[in-house]
Design an enzyme around this catalytic site. Structure first.
Site, PDB file in Angstrom:
ATOM      1  N   LYS A 121      -5.514   9.437  -8.275  1.00 32.15           N
ATOM      2  CA  LYS A 121      -5.045   9.657  -7.049  1.00 32.15           C
ATOM      3  C   LYS A 121      -5.343  11.512  -6.881  1.00 32.15           C
ATOM      4  O   LYS A 121      -4.541  11.954  -6.843  1.00 32.15           O
ATOM      5  CB  LYS A 121      -3.352   9.200  -6.343  1.00 32.15           C
ATOM      6  CG  LYS A 121      -2.634   9.981  -4.894  1.00 32.15           C
ATOM      7  CD  LYS A 121      -3.177   8.640  -4.342  1.00 32.15           C
ATOM      8  CE  LYS A 121      -2.592   9.063  -3.010  1.00 32.15           C
ATOM      9  NZ  LYS A 121      -3.023   7.946  -1.989  1.00 32.15           N
ATOM     10  N   HIS A 148       3.576   6.081  -1.484  1.00 32.50           N
ATOM     11  CA  HIS A 148       3.688   7.406  -0.750  1.00 32.50           C
ATOM     12  C   HIS A 148       4.598   7.424  -0.967  1.00 32.50           C
ATOM     13  O   HIS A 148       5.942   7.773   0.361  1.00 32.50           O
ATOM     14  CB  HIS A 148       2.862   7.238   0.795  1.00 32.50           C
ATOM     15  CG  HIS A 148       2.057   7.507   0.552  1.00 32.50           C
ATOM     16  ND1 HIS A 148       0.396   8.200   0.316  1.00 32.50           N
ATOM     17  CD2 HIS A 148       0.711   6.956   1.338  1.00 32.50           C
ATOM     18  CE1 HIS A 148      -0.213   8.374   0.265  1.00 32.50           C
ATOM     19  NE2 HIS A 148      -0.396   7.227   1.807  1.00 32.50           N
ATOM     20  N   HIS A 207       0.659  -1.297   0.169  1.00 35.27           N
ATOM     21  CA  HIS A 207       0.004   0.234  -0.327  1.00 35.27           C
ATOM     22  C   HIS A 207       0.883   1.045  -0.501  1.00 35.27           C
ATOM     23  O   HIS A 207       0.773   2.352  -0.433  1.00 35.27           O
ATOM     24  CB  HIS A 207      -0.696   0.126   1.411  1.00 35.27           C
ATOM     25  CG  HIS A 207      -2.109   0.998   1.359  1.00 35.27           C
ATOM     26  ND1 HIS A 207      -3.385   1.054   1.021  1.00 35.27           N
ATOM     27  CD2 HIS A 207      -1.932   2.131   1.860  1.00 35.27           C
ATOM     28  CE1 HIS A 207      -3.651   2.128   0.848  1.00 35.27           C
ATOM     29  NE2 HIS A 207      -2.853   2.407   1.318  1.00 35.27           N
TER      30      HIS A 207
END
Length: 183
Positions: A118, A72, A56
Protein backbone atom coordinates in the site's frame (compact mmCIF):
# COMPACT_ATOMS: atom_id res chain seq x y z
CA UNK A 1 -28.07 -6.11 6.91
CA UNK A 2 -26.18 -3.14 8.34
CA UNK A 3 -23.55 -2.60 11.00
CA UNK A 4 -24.84 0.79 12.14
CA UNK A 5 -26.19 0.77 15.67
CA UNK A 6 -29.74 2.11 15.97
CA UNK A 7 -28.79 5.58 17.28
CA UNK A 8 -26.18 6.33 14.59
CA UNK A 9 -28.36 4.83 11.88
CA UNK A 10 -31.34 6.90 13.03
CA UNK A 11 -29.41 10.19 12.87
CA UNK A 12 -28.04 9.46 9.40
CA UNK A 13 -31.40 8.14 8.23
CA UNK A 14 -33.30 11.20 9.47
CA UNK A 15 -30.90 13.57 7.69
CA UNK A 16 -31.00 11.61 4.43
CA UNK A 17 -34.83 11.44 4.49
CA UNK A 18 -34.99 15.23 5.04
CA UNK A 19 -32.73 15.66 1.97
CA UNK A 20 -34.91 13.22 -0.05
CA UNK A 21 -31.91 10.92 -0.57
CA UNK A 22 -33.20 7.87 1.29
CA UNK A 23 -36.57 6.21 1.76
CA UNK A 24 -38.36 6.93 5.02
CA UNK A 25 -39.23 3.28 5.57
CA UNK A 26 -36.57 1.70 7.83
CA UNK A 27 -36.53 -1.61 5.94
CA UNK A 28 -36.08 0.16 2.60
CA UNK A 29 -33.28 2.27 4.11
CA UNK A 30 -31.48 -0.88 5.28
CA UNK A 31 -31.87 -2.28 1.76
CA UNK A 32 -30.36 0.94 0.37
CA UNK A 33 -27.38 0.58 2.73
CA UNK A 34 -26.98 -3.04 1.70
CA UNK A 35 -26.88 -2.09 -2.01
CA UNK A 36 -24.38 0.71 -1.43
CA UNK A 37 -22.01 -1.19 0.86
CA UNK A 38 -22.44 -4.96 0.55
CA UNK A 39 -23.81 -5.79 -2.92
CA UNK A 40 -21.05 -7.43 -4.93
CA UNK A 41 -19.76 -5.91 -8.17
CA UNK A 42 -16.86 -6.59 -10.52
CA UNK A 43 -13.88 -4.31 -9.93
CA UNK A 44 -11.63 -3.25 -12.77
CA UNK A 45 -9.84 -6.27 -14.17
CA UNK A 46 -12.44 -8.76 -12.95
CA UNK A 47 -15.13 -10.39 -15.03
CA UNK A 48 -17.32 -11.46 -12.12
CA UNK A 49 -18.77 -9.73 -9.06
CA UNK A 50 -16.15 -10.23 -6.38
CA UNK A 51 -15.89 -6.99 -4.42
CA UNK A 52 -18.00 -4.64 -2.32
CA UNK A 53 -17.54 -1.18 -0.91
CA UNK A 54 -17.42 -2.57 2.61
CA UNK A 55 -14.73 -5.11 1.75
CA UNK A 56 -12.67 -2.51 -0.08
CA UNK A 57 -12.85 0.19 2.62
CA UNK A 58 -13.02 -1.73 5.88
CA UNK A 59 -11.20 -4.99 5.06
CA UNK A 60 -8.86 -4.26 2.15
CA UNK A 61 -8.14 -6.02 -1.14
CA UNK A 62 -5.19 -6.75 -3.35
CA UNK A 63 -4.90 -6.19 -7.08
CA UNK A 64 -2.69 -8.50 -9.05
CA UNK A 65 -1.10 -9.77 -5.85
CA UNK A 66 1.20 -6.75 -5.77
CA UNK A 67 -0.84 -3.73 -4.80
CA UNK A 68 -3.04 -3.27 -1.76
CA UNK A 69 -6.20 -1.33 -2.59
CA UNK A 70 -8.70 0.05 -0.16
CA UNK A 71 -7.93 -0.87 3.45
CA UNK A 72 -8.91 2.42 5.10
CA UNK A 73 -9.86 1.22 8.58
CA UNK A 74 -7.61 1.54 11.62
CA UNK A 75 -9.14 -1.44 13.44
CA UNK A 76 -8.37 -3.76 10.54
CA UNK A 77 -4.86 -2.27 10.40
CA UNK A 78 -4.41 -2.90 14.12
CA UNK A 79 -5.74 -6.48 13.95
CA UNK A 80 -3.66 -7.40 10.92
CA UNK A 81 -0.54 -5.85 12.45
CA UNK A 82 -1.15 -7.71 15.73
CA UNK A 83 -1.32 -10.99 13.74
CA UNK A 84 1.97 -10.13 12.02
CA UNK A 85 0.35 -9.74 8.59
CA UNK A 86 1.22 -6.03 8.19
CA UNK A 87 4.67 -4.61 7.61
CA UNK A 88 4.14 -1.01 8.63
CA UNK A 89 6.39 1.29 6.56
CA UNK A 90 5.63 4.57 8.33
CA UNK A 91 3.37 7.57 8.13
CA UNK A 92 3.42 10.76 6.12
CA UNK A 93 3.18 14.24 7.52
CA UNK A 94 3.11 17.68 5.97
CA UNK A 95 3.73 21.15 7.35
CA UNK A 96 0.03 21.29 8.20
CA UNK A 97 0.09 17.92 9.93
CA UNK A 98 3.01 17.61 12.38
CA UNK A 99 3.85 14.54 14.45
CA UNK A 100 0.84 12.47 15.56
CA UNK A 101 -0.46 13.17 19.06
CA UNK A 102 -3.67 12.63 21.04
CA UNK A 103 -5.53 15.23 18.94
CA UNK A 104 -4.72 13.87 15.51
CA UNK A 105 -7.08 11.22 14.22
CA UNK A 106 -6.15 11.04 10.53
CA UNK A 107 -3.01 9.38 9.32
CA UNK A 108 -1.44 8.93 5.88
CA UNK A 109 0.63 5.76 5.88
CA UNK A 110 2.39 3.04 3.93
CA UNK A 111 2.44 -0.70 4.61
CA UNK A 112 2.62 -4.11 2.99
CA UNK A 113 -0.03 -6.79 3.41
CA UNK A 114 -0.62 -10.16 1.71
CA UNK A 115 2.58 -9.74 -0.35
CA UNK A 116 1.24 -6.46 -1.73
CA UNK A 117 2.24 -2.90 -0.96
CA UNK A 118 0.00 0.00 0.00
CA UNK A 119 2.20 2.83 -1.26
CA UNK A 120 -0.07 5.55 0.11
CA UNK A 121 -3.27 5.43 2.10
CA UNK A 122 -5.10 7.40 4.73
CA UNK A 123 -7.30 6.37 7.62
CA UNK A 124 -9.07 7.81 10.61
CA UNK A 125 -7.46 6.66 13.86
CA UNK A 126 -9.50 5.92 16.98
CA UNK A 127 -12.97 6.54 15.54
CA UNK A 128 -15.73 3.94 15.57
CA UNK A 129 -16.57 1.95 12.45
CA UNK A 130 -20.16 3.20 12.93
CA UNK A 131 -18.95 6.80 12.62
CA UNK A 132 -17.03 6.02 9.44
CA UNK A 133 -19.91 4.00 7.97
CA UNK A 134 -22.36 6.86 8.62
CA UNK A 135 -20.00 9.62 7.43
CA UNK A 136 -19.06 7.80 4.25
CA UNK A 137 -22.69 6.92 3.51
CA UNK A 138 -23.68 10.58 3.91
CA UNK A 139 -20.87 11.67 1.58
CA UNK A 140 -21.78 9.05 -1.00
CA UNK A 141 -25.45 10.02 -1.09
CA UNK A 142 -25.06 13.80 -0.81
CA UNK A 143 -22.21 14.46 -3.21
CA UNK A 144 -22.09 13.35 -6.82
CA UNK A 145 -18.70 15.05 -7.29
CA UNK A 146 -16.91 12.43 -5.15
CA UNK A 147 -15.14 14.91 -2.85
CA UNK A 148 -16.75 16.42 0.22
CA UNK A 149 -15.12 18.98 2.50
CA UNK A 150 -15.89 18.38 6.18
CA UNK A 151 -14.84 20.40 9.22
CA UNK A 152 -14.20 18.82 12.60
CA UNK A 153 -13.05 20.64 15.73
CA UNK A 154 -9.33 20.48 14.81
CA UNK A 155 -9.42 19.51 11.14
CA UNK A 156 -10.46 20.44 7.69
CA UNK A 157 -10.89 17.13 5.89
CA UNK A 158 -11.80 16.09 2.40
CA UNK A 159 -13.68 12.81 2.14
CA UNK A 160 -12.91 11.16 -1.17
CA UNK A 161 -15.82 8.92 -2.15
CA UNK A 162 -15.65 7.25 -5.54
CA UNK A 163 -18.93 5.93 -6.87
CA UNK A 164 -19.00 2.65 -8.76
CA UNK A 165 -21.77 2.63 -11.37
CA UNK A 166 -23.46 5.39 -9.32
CA UNK A 167 -24.96 2.82 -6.96
CA UNK A 168 -22.02 1.35 -5.03
CA UNK A 169 -19.15 2.77 -3.03
CA UNK A 170 -15.97 2.05 -4.94
CA UNK A 171 -13.73 3.53 -2.26
CA UNK A 172 -13.88 6.23 0.36
CA UNK A 173 -11.28 7.66 2.73
CA UNK A 174 -10.29 10.87 4.53
CA UNK A 175 -7.64 13.33 3.36
CA UNK A 176 -6.39 15.87 5.87
CA UNK A 177 -6.47 19.34 4.35
CA UNK A 178 -5.59 21.39 7.41
CA UNK A 179 -4.91 20.76 11.06
CA UNK A 180 -5.77 23.50 13.57
CA UNK A 181 -3.72 23.15 16.76
CA UNK A 182 -6.10 23.03 19.78
CA UNK A 183 -3.66 24.91 22.06
Amino acid sequence: MTTLPPFTRQIAHKYLVEKHLSPQDETEFKEQLYRIWFELYARRGSSRPDSSGFEHVFVGETRGGRTVIGFHNWIQLYLQEKLGHIDYKGYSVTANSPQPDEYKHILALQFSWKNGIKPKGSIFIGVSPEFEFALYTLCFLTSPNERVKVQFSFYDVEIVCHHYNQKHIGTTYPVLLRYRNPQ
